[in-house]
Design a protein around this motif. Structure first.
Motif, mmCIF file in Angstrom:
data_model
loop_
_atom_site.group_PDB
_atom_site.id
_atom_site.type_symbol
_atom_site.label_atom_id
_atom_site.label_comp_id
_atom_site.label_asym_id
_atom_site.label_seq_id
_atom_site.Cartn_x
_atom_site.Cartn_y
_atom_site.Cartn_z
ATOM 1 N N LEU A 1 32.465 -122.005 -16.259
ATOM 2 C CA LEU A 1 33.635 -121.116 -16.179
ATOM 3 C C LEU A 1 33.241 -119.655 -16.385
ATOM 4 N N LEU A 2 32.371 -119.401 -17.340
ATOM 5 C CA LEU A 2 31.935 -118.022 -17.595
ATOM 6 C C LEU A 2 31.130 -117.469 -16.422
ATOM 7 N N VAL A 3 30.285 -118.290 -15.851
ATOM 8 C CA VAL A 3 29.503 -117.844 -14.689
ATOM 9 C C VAL A 3 30.437 -117.560 -13.513
ATOM 10 N N GLY A 4 31.398 -118.444 -13.286
ATOM 11 C CA GLY A 4 32.365 -118.227 -12.205
ATOM 12 C C GLY A 4 33.173 -116.964 -12.412
ATOM 13 N N TYR A 5 33.618 -116.728 -13.644
ATOM 14 C CA TYR A 5 34.368 -115.513 -13.955
ATOM 15 C C TYR A 5 33.491 -114.276 -13.748
ATOM 16 N N GLY A 6 32.246 -114.360 -14.195
ATOM 17 C CA GLY A 6 31.329 -113.237 -14.019
ATOM 18 C C GLY A 6 31.048 -112.947 -12.553
ATOM 19 N N ALA A 7 30.939 -113.993 -11.751
ATOM 20 C CA ALA A 7 30.699 -113.800 -10.315
ATOM 21 C C ALA A 7 31.890 -113.097 -9.668
ATOM 22 N N ARG A 8 33.082 -113.476 -10.045
ATOM 23 C CA ARG A 8 34.278 -112.812 -9.492
ATOM 24 C C ARG A 8 34.364 -111.380 -9.997
ATOM 25 N N LEU A 9 34.071 -111.174 -11.290
ATOM 26 C CA LEU A 9 34.150 -109.847 -11.893
ATOM 27 C C LEU A 9 33.161 -108.879 -11.247
ATOM 28 N N SER A 10 31.974 -109.381 -10.900
ATOM 29 C CA SER A 10 30.947 -108.513 -10.328
ATOM 30 C C SER A 10 30.941 -108.533 -8.802
ATOM 31 N N ASN A 11 31.955 -109.165 -8.229
ATOM 32 C CA ASN A 11 32.094 -109.231 -6.775
ATOM 33 C C ASN A 11 30.891 -109.896 -6.114
ATOM 34 N N GLY A 12 30.395 -110.941 -6.745
ATOM 35 C CA GLY A 12 29.283 -111.688 -6.184
ATOM 36 C C GLY A 12 28.495 -112.381 -7.274
ATOM 37 N N CYS A 13 27.665 -113.311 -6.875
ATOM 38 C CA CYS A 13 26.881 -114.081 -7.832
ATOM 39 C C CYS A 13 25.428 -113.591 -7.857
ATOM 40 N N THR A 14 24.647 -114.223 -8.696
ATOM 41 C CA THR A 14 23.250 -113.804 -8.828
ATOM 42 C C THR A 14 22.500 -113.935 -7.512
ATOM 43 N N THR B 1 22.330 -106.173 -14.958
ATOM 44 C CA THR B 1 23.300 -106.674 -15.936
ATOM 45 C C THR B 1 23.112 -108.165 -16.162
ATOM 46 N N PHE B 2 22.971 -108.937 -15.085
ATOM 47 C CA PHE B 2 22.743 -110.381 -15.212
ATOM 48 C C PHE B 2 21.488 -110.645 -16.049
ATOM 49 N N MET B 3 20.406 -109.986 -15.700
ATOM 50 C CA MET B 3 19.134 -110.238 -16.375
ATOM 51 C C MET B 3 19.190 -109.799 -17.838
ATOM 52 N N GLY B 4 19.726 -108.621 -18.086
ATOM 53 C CA GLY B 4 19.834 -108.132 -19.466
ATOM 54 C C GLY B 4 20.690 -109.049 -20.321
ATOM 55 N N THR B 5 21.818 -109.479 -19.781
ATOM 56 C CA THR B 5 22.694 -110.391 -20.513
ATOM 57 C C THR B 5 21.995 -111.721 -20.756
ATOM 58 N N GLY B 6 21.263 -112.205 -19.777
ATOM 59 C CA GLY B 6 20.518 -113.454 -19.939
ATOM 60 C C GLY B 6 19.448 -113.353 -21.014
ATOM 61 N N PHE B 7 18.691 -112.256 -21.016
ATOM 62 C CA PHE B 7 17.659 -112.067 -22.036
ATOM 63 C C PHE B 7 18.271 -112.006 -23.429
ATOM 64 N N ILE B 8 19.334 -111.220 -23.557
ATOM 65 C CA ILE B 8 19.999 -111.082 -24.864
ATOM 66 C C ILE B 8 20.557 -112.425 -25.323
ATOM 67 N N THR B 9 21.240 -113.136 -24.435
ATOM 68 C CA THR B 9 21.829 -114.420 -24.800
ATOM 69 C C THR B 9 20.761 -115.432 -25.185
ATOM 70 N N ALA B 10 19.688 -115.525 -24.406
ATOM 71 C CA ALA B 10 18.620 -116.482 -24.720
ATOM 72 C C ALA B 10 17.997 -116.185 -26.081
ATOM 73 N N ASN B 11 17.759 -114.927 -26.368
ATOM 74 C CA ASN B 11 17.170 -114.572 -27.661
ATOM 75 C C ASN B 11 18.151 -114.787 -28.804
ATOM 76 N N LEU B 12 19.423 -114.547 -28.576
ATOM 77 C CA LEU B 12 20.445 -114.793 -29.596
ATOM 78 C C LEU B 12 20.547 -116.293 -29.898
ATOM 79 N N VAL B 13 20.582 -117.114 -28.862
ATOM 80 C CA VAL B 13 20.624 -118.572 -29.054
ATOM 81 C C VAL B 13 19.372 -119.031 -29.809
ATOM 82 N N LEU B 14 18.214 -118.523 -29.443
ATOM 83 C CA LEU B 14 16.968 -118.888 -30.114
ATOM 84 C C LEU B 14 17.006 -118.462 -31.584
ATOM 85 N N ALA B 15 17.504 -117.264 -31.854
ATOM 86 C CA ALA B 15 17.584 -116.766 -33.230
ATOM 87 C C ALA B 15 18.569 -117.590 -34.069
ATOM 88 N N LEU B 16 19.576 -118.154 -33.433
ATOM 89 C CA LEU B 16 20.569 -118.964 -34.149
ATOM 90 C C LEU B 16 20.134 -120.424 -34.281
#
Length: 160
Positions: free
Chosen positions: A108-121, A142-157
């Motif tokens: 759902l988040l990926v789908g929302y992001g694709a619509r918000l950014s007027n396209g997918c990765t 934006t996709f890559m930066g968000t992915g890096f931040i999210t992956a590192n946040l998940v790893l840190a948690l």
């Protein structure tokens, strides 16, 4: 050491990733050069949904006019993956330990992001960047930066 890292990153080998990337590049480049059409997957998804949903978003003329070739593209991707799996896939079934609710929320988040950014990765990363579109560069960063931040946040948690 390097072989172990390659095996960890690509447990099924790397050649099919290279072949797949080359085929995607040739296909999207060929589609654009031969027809002037862009083959981004979020638009393919939306055009295919125009067959089953009567919501105004899915009934836009640009989606209705292109849905037959986009449906063929979507079916080709699914069938191509199935054929690859049948011919070259591992004998044992692959699975994930990620709970179904997390997979659904992520979708759902990926789908929302694709619509918000007027396209997918794929649309921005493969088609947009290759046609030198500045909005696609911003979207990919934006996709890559968000992915890096999210992956590192998940790893840190404590996640994996």
């Amino acid at each position: 050491m390097q072989d172990a890292l390659l095996l960890q990153l690509f447990p099924l080998g790397w050649a099919h990733y290279l072949a797949g990337g080359l085929m995607i590049g040739l296909a999207t480049g060929g589609l654009y050069l031969l027809t002037g059409r862009i083959g981004g997957m979020s638009t393919v998804f939306s055009a295919v949904w125009s067959y089953v949903s009567r919501r105004p978003f899915f009934q836009q003329p640009r989606l209705l006019q292109s849905r037959s070739w986009r449906l063929a593209l979507a079916l080709g991707l699914v069938l191509g993956a199935a054929v690859w799996w049948w011919l070259f896939g591992p004998e044992q079934r692959l699975s994930t330990g990620v709970p179904l609710w997390q997979l659904g929320l992520g979708g759902l988040l990926v789908g929302y992001g694709a619509r918000l950014s007027n396209g997918c990765t794929s649309g921005h990363g493969i088609c947009g960047l290759s046609s030198l579109q500045l909005p696609s560069l911003v979207a990919v960063l934006t996709f890559m930066g968000t992915g890096f931040i999210t992956a590192n946040l998940v790893l840190a948690l404590g996640g994996r």
